[in-house]
Scaffold this motif. Structure first.
Motif, PDB file in Angstrom:
ATOM      1  N   ALA A  75       0.845  -1.197   0.000  1.00  0.00           N
ATOM      2  CA  ALA A  75       0.000   0.000   0.000  1.00  0.00           C
ATOM      3  C   ALA A  75       0.877   1.243   0.000  1.00  0.00           C
ATOM      4  CB  ALA A  75      -0.909  -0.008   1.228  1.00  0.00           C
ATOM      5  N   SER A  76       2.048   1.140   0.593  1.00  0.00           N
ATOM      6  CA  SER A  76       2.938   2.305   0.683  1.00  0.00           C
ATOM      7  C   SER A  76       3.363   2.836  -0.687  1.00  0.00           C
ATOM      8  CB  SER A  76       4.171   1.953   1.521  1.00  0.00           C
ATOM      9  OG  SER A  76       3.774   1.568   2.816  1.00  0.00           O
ATOM     10  N   THR A  77       3.489   1.968  -1.672  1.00  0.00           N
ATOM     11  CA  THR A  77       3.803   2.441  -3.023  1.00  0.00           C
ATOM     12  C   THR A  77       2.603   3.196  -3.613  1.00  0.00           C
ATOM     13  OG1 THR A  77       5.405   0.681  -3.363  1.00  0.00           O
ATOM     14  CG2 THR A  77       4.551   1.742  -5.342  1.00  0.00           C
ATOM     15  N   ASN A 146      -8.237   2.649  10.258  1.00  0.00           N
ATOM     16  CA  ASN A 146      -6.944   3.067  10.793  1.00  0.00           C
ATOM     17  C   ASN A 146      -6.413   1.973  11.717  1.00  0.00           C
ATOM     18  OD1 ASN A 146      -6.721   5.917   9.637  1.00  0.00           O
ATOM     19  ND2 ASN A 146      -8.837   5.719  10.342  1.00  0.00           N
ATOM     20  N   THR A 147      -5.660   1.107  11.085  1.00  0.00           N
ATOM     21  CA  THR A 147      -5.165  -0.134  11.670  1.00  0.00           C
ATOM     22  C   THR A 147      -4.473   0.077  13.011  1.00  0.00           C
ATOM     23  OG1 THR A 147      -4.649  -0.519   9.342  1.00  0.00           O
ATOM     24  CG2 THR A 147      -4.006  -2.248  10.886  1.00  0.00           C
ATOM     25  N   ILE A 148      -3.766   1.189  13.128  1.00  0.00           N
ATOM     26  CA  ILE A 148      -2.974   1.438  14.337  1.00  0.00           C
ATOM     27  C   ILE A 148      -3.827   1.992  15.471  1.00  0.00           C
ATOM     28  CG2 ILE A 148      -1.126   2.930  15.267  1.00  0.00           C
ATOM     29  CD1 ILE A 148       0.327   2.481  12.544  1.00  0.00           C
ATOM     30  N   ALA A 165      -9.581   5.723  -1.718  1.00  0.00           N
ATOM     31  CA  ALA A 165      -9.499   5.181  -0.363  1.00  0.00           C
ATOM     32  C   ALA A 165      -8.440   4.100  -0.226  1.00  0.00           C
ATOM     33  CB  ALA A 165     -10.855   4.616   0.060  1.00  0.00           C
ATOM     34  N   ASP A 166      -7.714   4.188   0.877  1.00  0.00           N
ATOM     35  CA  ASP A 166      -6.847   3.107   1.330  1.00  0.00           C
ATOM     36  C   ASP A 166      -7.726   2.194   2.187  1.00  0.00           C
ATOM     37  OD1 ASP A 166      -5.107   1.440   2.706  1.00  0.00           O
ATOM     38  OD2 ASP A 166      -3.797   3.044   3.442  1.00  0.00           O
ATOM     39  N   MET A 167      -8.020   1.016   1.672  1.00  0.00           N
ATOM     40  CA  MET A 167      -8.856   0.056   2.422  1.00  0.00           C
ATOM     41  C   MET A 167      -8.040  -1.181   2.798  1.00  0.00           C
ATOM     42  SD  MET A 167     -12.703   0.132   0.859  1.00  0.00           S
ATOM     43  CE  MET A 167     -13.553   1.678   0.494  1.00  0.00           C
ATOM     44  N   ALA A 188      -2.598  -6.527   0.641  1.00  0.00           N
ATOM     45  CA  ALA A 188      -3.498  -7.666   0.835  1.00  0.00           C
ATOM     46  C   ALA A 188      -3.220  -8.442   2.112  1.00  0.00           C
ATOM     47  CB  ALA A 188      -3.408  -8.601  -0.371  1.00  0.00           C
ATOM     48  N   GLN A 189      -2.151  -8.068   2.821  1.00  0.00           N
ATOM     49  CA  GLN A 189      -1.705  -8.907   3.947  1.00  0.00           C
ATOM     50  C   GLN A 189      -2.533  -8.763   5.221  1.00  0.00           C
ATOM     51  OE1 GLN A 189      -0.151  -6.303   2.677  1.00  0.00           O
ATOM     52  NE2 GLN A 189       0.990  -5.118   4.161  1.00  0.00           N
ATOM     53  N   LYS A 190      -3.612  -7.963   5.174  1.00  0.00           N
ATOM     54  CA  LYS A 190      -4.460  -7.849   6.351  1.00  0.00           C
ATOM     55  C   LYS A 190      -5.671  -8.769   6.244  1.00  0.00           C
ATOM     56  CE  LYS A 190      -1.682  -4.477   7.441  1.00  0.00           C
ATOM     57  NZ  LYS A 190      -1.802  -3.110   6.973  1.00  0.00           N
ATOM     58  N   ASN A 191      -6.310  -8.770   5.098  1.00  0.00           N
ATOM     59  CA  ASN A 191      -7.574  -9.512   5.039  1.00  0.00           C
ATOM     60  C   ASN A 191      -7.685 -10.468   3.863  1.00  0.00           C
ATOM     61  OD1 ASN A 191      -9.709  -9.822   6.761  1.00  0.00           O
ATOM     62  ND2 ASN A 191     -10.794  -7.949   6.195  1.00  0.00           N
TER      63      ASN A 191
END
Ligand SMILES: *Cc1c(COP(=O)(O)O)cnc(C)c1O
Length: 356
Positions: A75-77, A146-148, A165-167, A188-191
């Motif tokens: 996502a950072s890219t 907001n994951t954090i 959106a960043d989802m 993709a590494q969250k869900n």
């Protein structure tokens, strides 16, 4: 002992995903080759890529005129690809925490950034509201979960400009009205998958927006990847395969509405336990609580027991609940693959610890 995986990302994957990945590592699609050694141009893998896009569209009910691509870079890219491909002069961003800030920083490399709202003063414990979005911006950017900090925007805003959106950490946890967005992206590494692949849902008519404005390096141009259906260069073959398995599992479970029901149930169990506890307290304004990442701490009078609780939880097979350093305390990530049973084990551990 059975482990209960509450890590924030990379994070728990379904057993279905892991089993199918193991099988494909040994023998992928009857090819006699491992998924780890197959050509991305093979017809068997091309079929995986095509199916991943089709199923992603089907599950999220993505309207015609959009594409889904799978790239590397995280996502950072996307924090830089988005403004590079979309920002002509000005963009509006909502500052809801660390990831939003990183996106803002990159956007500033390409134009003027108007931060229309921020909850920084209160350590991002709520989602800013009541701000105005100028109508002359190229787009408005939000981070839905907001994951954090454990806050979440669980609705699709109506805004007078293009919305992006960043989802990363709440995709597939609720139905999304994709027509309201020009781009939705996330790691993709969250869900969805192991680390290594980024999904981008993009409206076709935004491609080429920067022609005559700036020259975009080939690999950073969305057009490159859309035209080649994520196959311009070697895509992250194995993570894409794993993503497809998770999407198939989502479909088998009953789709996004069912995932939403399960996720909301899991979150309610944990938030109820926090709210009825005399020892633990949530860190986020109740109306903005995330159903994916639940942040909580010990009340000031018990603060010195946080380390003891972590050890106690570990002894029960609970892993990954240590809070991010910017919030402290605890964070339990309840991604789609986490069973309700694990939430109950955590809640029981909290009650047992409190009674001791
Ligand atoms: C994890 C995360 C990111 C960062 O993703 P990478 O793939 O590591 O670059 C960005 N945004 C959100 C909301 C996240 O949760």
């Amino acid at each position: 002992m059975k482990k209960h995986n509450f890590y924030a990302g990379p994070s728990i994957l379904s057993q279905y995903t892991i089993d199918n990945c193991v099988d494909a590592i040994r023998n992928f699609a009857g090819t006699g080759l491992s998924i780890l050694e197959i050509s991305h141009r093979s017809k068997e893998f091309t079929a995986v890529m095509d199916e991943a896009e089709a199923l992603f569209k089907e599950l999220l009910d993505i309207p015609a005129g959009y594409r889904v691509i799978f790239l590397g870079g995280g996502a950072s890219t996307q924090f830089c690809m988005v403004p590079m491909n979309m920002l002509k002069t000005k963009a509006a961003y909502l500052d809801t925490g660390t990831w939003a800030n990183k996106a803002i920083k990159e956007a500033k490399l390409f134009g003027e950034v108007n931060v229309v709202g921020s909850s920084k003063e209160d350590n991002y414990t709520y989602i800013p509201k009541g701000y105005e979005i100028p109508t002359d911006v190229d787009y408005f950017h939000i981070t839905t979960n907001n994951t954090i900090y454990g806050t979440e925007i669980r609705e699709d805003y109506d805004v007078p400009v293009r919305m992006i959106a960043d989802m990363s950490s709440d995709i597939f946890s609720r139905p999304v009205d994709v027509s309201k967005y020009d781009i939705i992206y996330g790691g993709a590494q969250k869900n969805i998958a192991p680390a290594g692949v980024t999904f981008i849902v993009i409206k076709e008519d935004v491609l080429g927006r920067m022609e005559g404005v700036r020259t975009i390096p080939t690999m950073l141009n969305y057009k490159t990847h859309v035209e080649k259906s994520s196959m311009f260069n070697t895509p992250p073959v194995f993570p894409v395969y794993a993503a497809l398995q998770t999407l198939k599992w989502y479909k088998e479970l009953g789709g996004v509405k069912e995932l939403q029901r399960i996720d909301e149930e899991k979150a309610a169990v944990l938030y109820d336990a926090i709210d009825s506890s005399k020892m633990f307290v949530g860190t986020v304004k109740p109306e903005d609580r995330s159903i994916m990442n639940v942040c909580f701490v010990m009340k000031p009078e018990y603060k010195e027991l946080e380390k003891d609780f972590l050890d106690f939880a570990t002894s029960k097979g609970i892993v990954g609940i240590k809070g991010h350093r910017s919030v402290g305390g605890f964070r339990a990530s309840l991604y789609n693959a986490l069973p309700l049973e694990s939430v109950k084990v955590l809640v029981d551990a909290m009650k047992e610890f409190e009674n001791k």
